[in-house]
Design a protein around this motif. Structure first.
Motif, mmCIF file in Angstrom:
data_model
loop_
_atom_site.group_PDB
_atom_site.id
_atom_site.type_symbol
_atom_site.label_atom_id
_atom_site.label_comp_id
_atom_site.label_asym_id
_atom_site.label_seq_id
_atom_site.Cartn_x
_atom_site.Cartn_y
_atom_site.Cartn_z
ATOM 1 N N ASN A 69 9.232 70.410 -97.340
ATOM 2 C CA ASN A 69 8.471 71.457 -98.106
ATOM 3 C C ASN A 69 6.964 71.356 -97.472
ATOM 4 O O ASN A 69 6.487 72.402 -97.246
ATOM 5 N N TYR A 70 6.525 70.170 -97.655
ATOM 6 C CA TYR A 70 5.034 69.954 -96.771
ATOM 7 C C TYR A 70 5.051 70.484 -95.333
ATOM 8 O O TYR A 70 4.137 71.405 -95.051
ATOM 9 N N ARG A 71 6.020 70.147 -94.620
ATOM 10 C CA ARG A 71 5.941 70.598 -93.072
ATOM 11 C C ARG A 71 5.968 72.045 -92.983
ATOM 12 O O ARG A 71 5.456 72.764 -92.230
ATOM 13 N N ARG A 72 6.941 72.787 -93.919
ATOM 14 C CA ARG A 72 7.233 74.068 -94.019
ATOM 15 C C ARG A 72 5.961 74.778 -94.353
ATOM 16 O O ARG A 72 5.381 75.875 -93.766
ATOM 17 N N ASP A 73 5.200 74.380 -95.490
ATOM 18 C CA ASP A 73 3.959 74.925 -95.880
ATOM 19 C C ASP A 73 2.759 74.767 -94.621
ATOM 20 O O ASP A 73 2.154 75.881 -94.344
ATOM 21 N N ILE A 74 2.950 73.841 -94.128
ATOM 22 C CA ILE A 74 1.718 73.678 -92.936
ATOM 23 C C ILE A 74 2.273 74.676 -91.650
ATOM 24 O O ILE A 74 1.252 75.032 -91.059
ATOM 25 N N VAL A 75 3.459 74.809 -91.436
ATOM 26 C CA VAL A 75 3.969 75.580 -90.430
ATOM 27 C C VAL A 75 3.785 77.205 -90.799
ATOM 28 O O VAL A 75 3.230 78.054 -89.953
ATOM 29 N N VAL A 76 3.493 77.449 -91.935
ATOM 30 C CA VAL A 76 3.106 78.912 -92.466
ATOM 31 C C VAL A 76 1.801 79.159 -92.011
ATOM 32 O O VAL A 76 1.523 80.222 -91.485
ATOM 33 N N TRP A 77 0.850 78.264 -92.428
ATOM 34 C CA TRP A 77 -0.513 78.260 -92.396
ATOM 35 C C TRP A 77 -0.733 78.305 -90.830
ATOM 36 O O TRP A 77 -1.484 79.337 -90.196
ATOM 37 N N ALA A 78 -0.077 77.484 -89.882
ATOM 38 C CA ALA A 78 -0.287 77.575 -88.431
ATOM 39 C C ALA A 78 0.415 78.958 -88.025
ATOM 40 O O ALA A 78 -0.277 79.463 -86.994
ATOM 41 N N VAL A 103 -7.106 68.718 -80.625
ATOM 42 C CA VAL A 103 -5.956 68.042 -81.155
ATOM 43 C C VAL A 103 -4.709 69.043 -81.829
ATOM 44 O O VAL A 103 -5.203 69.684 -82.749
ATOM 45 N N PRO A 104 -3.717 69.181 -81.407
ATOM 46 C CA PRO A 104 -2.991 70.205 -81.932
ATOM 47 C C PRO A 104 -2.396 69.638 -83.311
ATOM 48 O O PRO A 104 -2.245 68.258 -83.623
ATOM 49 N N LEU A 105 -1.902 70.535 -84.071
ATOM 50 C CA LEU A 105 -1.632 69.986 -85.349
ATOM 51 C C LEU A 105 -0.184 69.189 -85.487
ATOM 52 O O LEU A 105 0.180 68.405 -85.975
ATOM 53 N N SER A 106 0.712 69.360 -84.310
ATOM 54 C CA SER A 106 1.748 68.772 -83.985
ATOM 55 C C SER A 106 1.605 67.361 -83.856
ATOM 56 O O SER A 106 2.543 66.194 -84.032
ATOM 57 N N GLU A 107 0.270 66.780 -83.580
ATOM 58 C CA GLU A 107 0.110 65.480 -83.300
ATOM 59 C C GLU A 107 -0.234 64.663 -84.509
ATOM 60 O O GLU A 107 -0.617 63.542 -84.488
ATOM 61 N N VAL A 108 -0.688 65.398 -85.505
ATOM 62 C CA VAL A 108 -1.299 64.908 -86.704
ATOM 63 C C VAL A 108 -0.245 64.811 -87.914
ATOM 64 O O VAL A 108 -0.464 64.057 -89.134
ATOM 65 N N ASP A 165 8.528 82.041 -78.068
ATOM 66 C CA ASP A 165 7.394 81.668 -78.735
ATOM 67 C C ASP A 165 7.448 80.126 -78.644
ATOM 68 O O ASP A 165 8.343 79.467 -78.796
ATOM 69 N N PRO A 166 6.011 79.568 -78.644
ATOM 70 C CA PRO A 166 5.943 77.885 -78.625
ATOM 71 C C PRO A 166 5.825 78.041 -80.033
ATOM 72 O O PRO A 166 5.675 78.574 -81.020
ATOM 73 N N ALA A 167 6.192 76.696 -80.661
ATOM 74 C CA ALA A 167 5.973 75.961 -81.983
ATOM 75 C C ALA A 167 4.603 76.272 -82.441
ATOM 76 O O ALA A 167 3.459 75.820 -81.784
ATOM 77 N N PRO A 168 4.337 77.068 -83.493
ATOM 78 C CA PRO A 168 3.094 77.187 -84.145
ATOM 79 C C PRO A 168 2.173 75.892 -84.280
ATOM 80 O O PRO A 168 1.047 75.935 -84.137
ATOM 81 N N LEU A 169 2.789 74.747 -84.535
ATOM 82 C CA LEU A 169 2.206 73.290 -84.648
ATOM 83 C C LEU A 169 1.339 73.305 -83.305
ATOM 84 O O LEU A 169 0.480 72.287 -83.247
ATOM 85 N N ASP A 170 1.839 73.475 -82.253
ATOM 86 C CA ASP A 170 1.719 73.087 -80.989
ATOM 87 C C ASP A 170 0.388 73.872 -80.408
ATOM 88 O O ASP A 170 -0.509 73.605 -79.515
ATOM 89 N N VAL A 171 0.295 75.165 -80.960
ATOM 90 C CA VAL A 171 -0.878 76.107 -80.435
ATOM 91 C C VAL A 171 -1.913 76.322 -81.261
ATOM 92 O O VAL A 171 -3.217 76.929 -81.062
#
Length: 333
Positions: A31-40, A3-8, A58-64
């Motif tokens: 801010n929550y979303r930005r933090d998660i994108v940085v980790w991804a 499951v990609p992070l983008s789905e959760v 580049d694909p979206a980090p949350l998708d990969v």
């Protein structure tokens, strides 16, 4: 395929807003979303799914990045990178967000164990809020009230009202910019108070001393001449071109006062120095800590609550002890 992070992520944010007593502001959600994108992003680069330099293709980090990629090893490796790239306070927030996400993923059955249990955020160095002393506050006021060459973008009455509100209420920059004419009112005792929406959408009521109201009323009279009668629910403070005052414009104003007065610039947002000064002035005057916390709208709900009763006698009296009153009194026509 995992499951990609983008789905959760969206469901995680919905749950955070539902489970948190105060809900989530749009800023908190971002801010929550930005933090998660940085980790991804860091995890994806380490796994070779993203290049070191971003490109439009580049694909979206949350998708990969998949939920299954959130292992202790992957997170530790990403953490080393983030610690080198980010300030301590930012890293603390990033780790806090990831902990919340991983704990939620475990509760929802997406993760068998929480991979962040052994990840410790760096300790932020203790920095006591500085604020300005009485002499420095006087010099700042001199910079605001000094006669200067007329300029189309400069509006002395706006600067005086802004200084008056910042120095006597301790509001945050965003809170000041959001104040409306409607949010200024007289309470049952005849005193002027301002209703402020602070962090977490919490409302508090802060007394505004008459010395400050003098300069707010002066500004409002000029504003009416310039722009006519504006809706009471619209932003109170406006630039010379009629555009509502923004945090960026406020920072520019305060930075100018600091530069002309020669006082030391406080760490962080320029206007926040007034908040520190206000709080320390109250404490020096012997105001109890719970009263100061209520006036500032701090997050400790044991003393503030959802709706702060800041017009109670002890809190109202505390606000009226602000040393900024004397500074303004000396300049009152």
């Amino acid at each position: 395929m995992g499951v990609p992070l983008s789905e959760v992520v969206d469901q995680f944010l919905i749950d955070r807003a539902t489970l948190t007593r105060r809900g989530l502001t749009e800023s908190s959600r971002e801010n929550y979303r930005r933090d998660i994108v940085v980790w991804a992003t860091v995890i994806a680069r380490q796994a070779g799914r993203l290049g070191d330099r971003p490109t439009p293709e580049d694909p979206a980090p949350l998708d990969v990045v998949l939920v299954d990629d959130l292992t202790e090893t992957q997170i530790k490796n990403a953490y080393r990178v983030i610690r080198l790239q980010e300030a301590v306070s930012t890293t603390q927030r990033r780790v806090g967000t990831l902990r919340l996400l991983c704990h939620w993923l475990q509760l929802e059955g997406h993760l068998g164990v929480d991979p962040t249990l052994r990840i410790e955020a760096p300790e932020r160095p203790v920095r006591l809020p500085a604020g300005w002393n009485d002499d420095e506050l006087e010099r700042l006021a001199d910079a605001v009230w000094e006669e200067r060459k007329a300029h189309a973008r400069r509006w002395p009455a706006l600067e005086r009202a802004t200084f008056a509100l910042l120095s006597t209420t301790g509001v945050r920059a965003a809170e000041l910019c959001a104040i409306t004419e409607q949010s200024l009112r007289r309470d049952s005792g005849g005193e002027v108070v301002v209703s402020v929406i602070g962090k977490g959408n919490r409302q508090r009521i802060v007394p505004v001393p008459p010395e400050a109201i003098t300069f707010v009323e002066e500004y409002l009279q000029e504003r009416t001449v310039r722009f006519g009668t504006l809706p009471a629910a619209s932003p109170l403070l406006r630039r010379a071109d009629g555009v509502p005052l923004t945090r960026g414009a406020l920072r520019h104003l305060v930075d100018g006062w600091i530069a002309r007065s020669g006082v030391p610039k406080q760490e962080g947002e320029s206007a926040h120095g007034f908040r520190h000064t206000y709080a320390k002035g109250l404490i020096r005057s012997g105001v109890p800590a719970p009263a100061v916390q209520a006036l500032l709208g701090h997050e400790d709900l044991k003393t503030t609550g959802i709706y702060v009763k800041a017009t109670a006698a002890d809190v109202r009296d505390a606000a009226l002890l602000s040393p900024a009153r004397q500074v303004l009194r000396a300049r009152t026509p």
